[in-house]
Design a protein around this motif. Structure first.
Motif, mmCIF file in Angstrom:
data_model
loop_
_atom_site.group_PDB
_atom_site.id
_atom_site.type_symbol
_atom_site.label_atom_id
_atom_site.label_comp_id
_atom_site.label_asym_id
_atom_site.label_seq_id
_atom_site.Cartn_x
_atom_site.Cartn_y
_atom_site.Cartn_z
ATOM 1 N N THR A 20 0.837 -1.207 0.000
ATOM 2 C CA THR A 20 0.000 0.000 0.000
ATOM 3 C C THR A 20 0.870 1.255 0.000
ATOM 4 O OG1 THR A 20 -1.669 -1.239 1.225
ATOM 5 C CG2 THR A 20 -1.931 1.145 1.151
ATOM 6 N N GLU A 108 -4.440 4.872 -2.087
ATOM 7 C CA GLU A 108 -5.245 4.576 -3.274
ATOM 8 C C GLU A 108 -5.905 5.836 -3.820
ATOM 9 O OE1 GLU A 108 -7.872 1.226 -2.756
ATOM 10 O OE2 GLU A 108 -6.236 -0.079 -2.110
ATOM 11 N N HIS A 141 -8.321 -4.559 -7.909
ATOM 12 C CA HIS A 141 -8.962 -5.319 -6.831
ATOM 13 C C HIS A 141 -9.537 -6.652 -7.318
ATOM 14 C CE1 HIS A 141 -8.853 -1.257 -5.137
ATOM 15 N NE2 HIS A 141 -8.918 -1.837 -3.968
ATOM 16 N N ARG A 143 -10.042 -10.078 -7.505
ATOM 17 C CA ARG A 143 -9.903 -11.466 -7.062
ATOM 18 C C ARG A 143 -10.933 -12.304 -7.800
ATOM 19 N NH1 ARG A 143 -9.205 -8.922 -2.253
ATOM 20 N NH2 ARG A 143 -11.302 -9.343 -1.497
ATOM 21 N N TYR A 147 -16.035 -9.065 -7.519
ATOM 22 C CA TYR A 147 -15.294 -8.208 -6.589
ATOM 23 C C TYR A 147 -14.741 -6.988 -7.336
ATOM 24 C CZ TYR A 147 -12.534 -7.036 -2.470
ATOM 25 O OH TYR A 147 -12.020 -6.401 -1.364
ATOM 26 N N ALA A 148 -14.221 -7.197 -8.531
ATOM 27 C CA ALA A 148 -13.695 -6.092 -9.339
ATOM 28 C C ALA A 148 -14.807 -5.114 -9.707
ATOM 29 C CB ALA A 148 -13.018 -6.626 -10.599
ATOM 30 N N ALA A 151 -15.694 -3.122 -6.572
ATOM 31 C CA ALA A 151 -14.626 -2.145 -6.306
ATOM 32 C C ALA A 151 -14.670 -1.009 -7.312
ATOM 33 C CB ALA A 151 -13.262 -2.833 -6.332
ATOM 34 N N ASP A 179 -13.444 1.367 4.352
ATOM 35 C CA ASP A 179 -12.552 0.218 4.517
ATOM 36 C C ASP A 179 -12.526 -0.245 5.966
ATOM 37 O OD1 ASP A 179 -11.985 0.193 1.829
ATOM 38 O OD2 ASP A 179 -9.820 0.474 2.064
#
Length: 196
Positions: A20, A108, A141, A143, A147-148, A151, A179
């Protein structure tokens, strides 16, 4: 050496935090290359801070709905995500949740809204800048495709907030608070599901 039940490994957590932080450094470097200085994009004022807190409410409401839905595809996706996070290699403790939420919120947002969206906004209409930025944000993001997509939609929401307020502080606050809520939900879900 056997690890005691209360021991929590620090190496995987350190890797997450270093990744990060690296994103934040990339954002700073790209801001010079693309001539999108970050410092002028952040104004510390109470109104935009409060807007950020209030703008977190719809995301937390979505998280609540998502965590309680009985729709089979979404509930199986939810269980898979919780299982994934249960195997991430470290325990989600309140200090780690706070550190990850703040780091992701800052780093981010610097990269995606502060650099990419700002740079694209020079060449394209804002709607297109938000769309392109958040296709990339979603892919980062990824996975799973769902999920993408989630996100990317959250990123688009953050991009709209930034476009409206013209203050990077606001999406940073929203991102960090959301988050924190999502990671706390994950921590509780892992404990209640007791994955082995």
């Amino acid at each position: 050496m056997n690890q005691q039940p209360n021991d929590t490994p620090t190496q995987p957590f350190a890797v997450v935090m270093m990744g990060t932080a690296l994103m934040g450094l990339v954002a700073i470097g790209l801001s010079f290359v693309l001539r999108t200085p970050l410092a002028p994009q952040i104004q510390f004022n109470i109104n935009d801070l409060l807007i950020g807190v209030i703008a977190t409410v719809p995301l937390v409401a979505f998280l609540w709905w998502f965590s309680n839905t009985t729709l089979e595809k979404l509930s199986s996706f939810r269980r898979a995500q919780i299982k994934f996070f249960s195997q991430i290699g470290f325990e989600f403790t309140p200090p780690r949740i706070a550190a990850m939420a703040i780091a992701a919120g800052v780093c981010e947002e610097l990269l995606f809204r502060g650099v990419f969206q700002t740079w694209l906004d020079v060449y394209f209409p804002i709607a297109f800048a938000i769309l392109l930025t958040n296709i990339l944000f979603g892919l980062l993001h990824m996975r799973t495709w769902l999920y993408a997509l989630i996100a990317g939609c959250v990123g688009a929401y953050l991009g709209i907030i930034y476009a409206i307020t013209d203050n990077l502080l606001t999406p940073i606050v929203v991102h960090a608070l959301y988050d924190a809520a999502a990671l706390e939900y994950t921590r509780r879900a892992i404990k209640s599901m007791n994955f082995d």
